[in-house]
Enzyme design. Structure first.
Site, PDB file in Angstrom:
ATOM      1  N   GLU A  40     -52.585  -5.749  32.500  1.00  0.00           N
ATOM      2  CA  GLU A  40     -51.403  -6.400  33.077  1.00  0.00           C
ATOM      3  C   GLU A  40     -51.139  -7.793  32.503  1.00  0.00           C
ATOM      4  O   GLU A  40     -51.131  -8.785  33.217  1.00  0.00           O
ATOM      5  CB  GLU A  40     -51.527  -6.441  34.602  1.00  0.00           C
ATOM      6  CG  GLU A  40     -51.642  -5.055  35.216  1.00  0.00           C
ATOM      7  CD  GLU A  40     -51.799  -5.056  36.723  1.00  0.00           C
ATOM      8  OE1 GLU A  40     -51.772  -6.148  37.323  1.00  0.00           O
ATOM      9  OE2 GLU A  40     -51.951  -3.966  37.311  1.00  0.00           O
ATOM     10  N   GLU A  55     -52.939   5.348  35.855  1.00  0.00           N
ATOM     11  CA  GLU A  55     -52.978   5.131  37.301  1.00  0.00           C
ATOM     12  C   GLU A  55     -51.784   5.810  37.970  1.00  0.00           C
ATOM     13  O   GLU A  55     -50.992   5.167  38.661  1.00  0.00           O
ATOM     14  CB  GLU A  55     -52.983   3.633  37.624  1.00  0.00           C
ATOM     15  CG  GLU A  55     -54.113   2.854  36.971  1.00  0.00           C
ATOM     16  CD  GLU A  55     -54.109   1.373  37.331  1.00  0.00           C
ATOM     17  OE1 GLU A  55     -53.464   1.010  38.343  1.00  0.00           O
ATOM     18  OE2 GLU A  55     -54.746   0.590  36.618  1.00  0.00           O
TER      19      GLU A  55
END
Length: 394
Positions: free
Chosen positions: A176, A284
């Site tokens: 991220e 994910e």
């Protein structure tokens, strides 16, 4: 619950058509991982309670069945061939203080996975969130120097990776690091080192374990601005020899955002990664069927919204129409994935069942979501068989 899900483990599913031939016996033993084993690995995240029961470690997720979830493990090993720890390998857990590491939970997870002959993803080495508070600061509370942060990063990555060398197959090295517009996230790593922290992390990781696969991972990777920004950043680094194995796309999907739109966006993202010349992974995946507050997107865990009953419409179970929409999304998504099977290395779901899913409490705490492939009693949803049937039709 209104929705009628299957009530037996997936490995024991018997098709409704009667008979006892070998094809039906094969169908009964089929799992999603087995059905797609010639395309990609099929993985799932695992929480610490599924590894080791702890009656004192009660989770407060909405809908949690019980604290002792170790019974899930046998179902997980029958239906998936790759696992990733949901939290116990993150910095705040595994390296809580500068000169102290705590490998207890992570060792239990990795040992149990390898005993079941499963591949293991290490998640994650460098991430601004859930990073131990000491990592970026000096004794006076100020930000550390660039050289000090480089030293800490190298020591952190090297110690963890060498501890698990030969047991962990791949690592999310950086997690991220970009905003949705493709610009760099203004994390403390970026504030101190600039964009250099990303290639440095991959360098340190490769030096620590040259046999491990190394991933970059981020959310909102369906957005063209983000995936194109990520690929633009990594392209020259790869030309210079950066040891990047794959780009991981989280895929925290909200059905209300539009199934056809989302699928088309990820189709574009996969084409971008293929042009980059590395593998792609869905790291994910989950699918929220609840209303999307204020057009929210992404997976920034600091974002929260106030609870309102109208934002939580399925507390008594899914309607048949919503269950059909859920199933149709995944079938359409998998049809798109199959057109890119040469570039996809792994399709990984986030959280094993609805009871454990973080989507119950994010971004609105206390809702009842249905984001995974297994219901709150760890029973497989009908969509799994639909995805297995899809593969058999190819």
């Amino acid at each position: 619950m209104k929705a009628k899900y299957l009530s037996i483990p997936l490995a024991a599913i018997v098709l409704s058509s009667c008979g006892g031939n070998q094809n039906q016996a094969d169908d009964a033993a089929m799992s999603l991982a087995k059905a797609y084993e010639d395309c990609w690995y099929t993985g799932v995240s695992v929480n610490q309670w599924e590894v080791a029961a702890d009656s004192k470690a009660l989770s407060d997720y909405t809908g949690m069945v019980s604290a002792d979830q170790t019974k899930n493990w046998d179902i997980i090993t029958k239906n998936f061939n790759w696992v990733v720890a949901e939290n116990c390998m993150k910095c705040e857990v595994i390296h809580p203080e500068e000169n102290r590491y705590d490998f207890k939970l992570a060792d239990e997870f990795v040992d149990k996975a390898k005993a079941a002959n499963m591949k293991v993803m290490g998640h994650c080495l460098i991430w601004h969130s859930q990073c131990a508070p000491w990592f970026h600061f000096d004794a006076d509370g100020g930000l550390v120097s660039p050289e000090k942060l480089k030293m800490r990063m190298k020591e952190h990555i090297t110690t963890i990776m060498q501890h698990f060398k030969g047991r962990v197959d791949a690592w999310d090295v950086c997690n991220e690091c970009f905003e949705d517009d493709g610009s760099f996230r203004n994390s403390l790593f970026y504030q101190i080192l600039g964009e250099e922290f990303i290639p440095l992390a991959f360098q340190y990781a490769h030096e620590a374990d040259s046999t491990a696969e190394l991933y970059f991972n981020d959310y909102s990777m369906n957005k063209a601005s983000k995936i194109e920004g990520v690929c633009k950043f990594f392209r020259p680094l790869l030309e210079q020899g950066l040891p990047l194995t794959a780009i991981g796309m989280q895929g925290h999907i909200i059905l209300e955002d539009g199934a056809d739109t989302i699928i088309a966006q990820y189709d574009h993202s996969l084409k971008c990664i293929e042009e980059l010349g590395v593998k792609a992974a869905f790291s994910e995946l989950d699918l929220s069927i609840l209303p999307n507050p204020y057009g929210f997107s992404g997976a920034n865990i600091s974002d929260k919204f106030a609870y309102r009953p109208e934002m939580d419409p399925y507390r008594e179970g899914l309607t048949p129409e919503m269950e059909e929409a859920f199933n149709n999304f995944w079938v359409g998504f998998y049809k798109m994935l199959l057109t890119h099977k040469e570039v996809i290395s792994r399709v990984n779901f986030w959280c094993f069942n609805d009871a454990n899913s973080w989507r119950n409490d994010f971004p609105i705490r206390g809702r009842m979501d249905y984001a995974t492939l297994f219901d709150r009693n760890s029973q497989p949803k009908s969509v799994i068989q639909k995805l297995i049937d899809l593969r058999k039709e190819q």
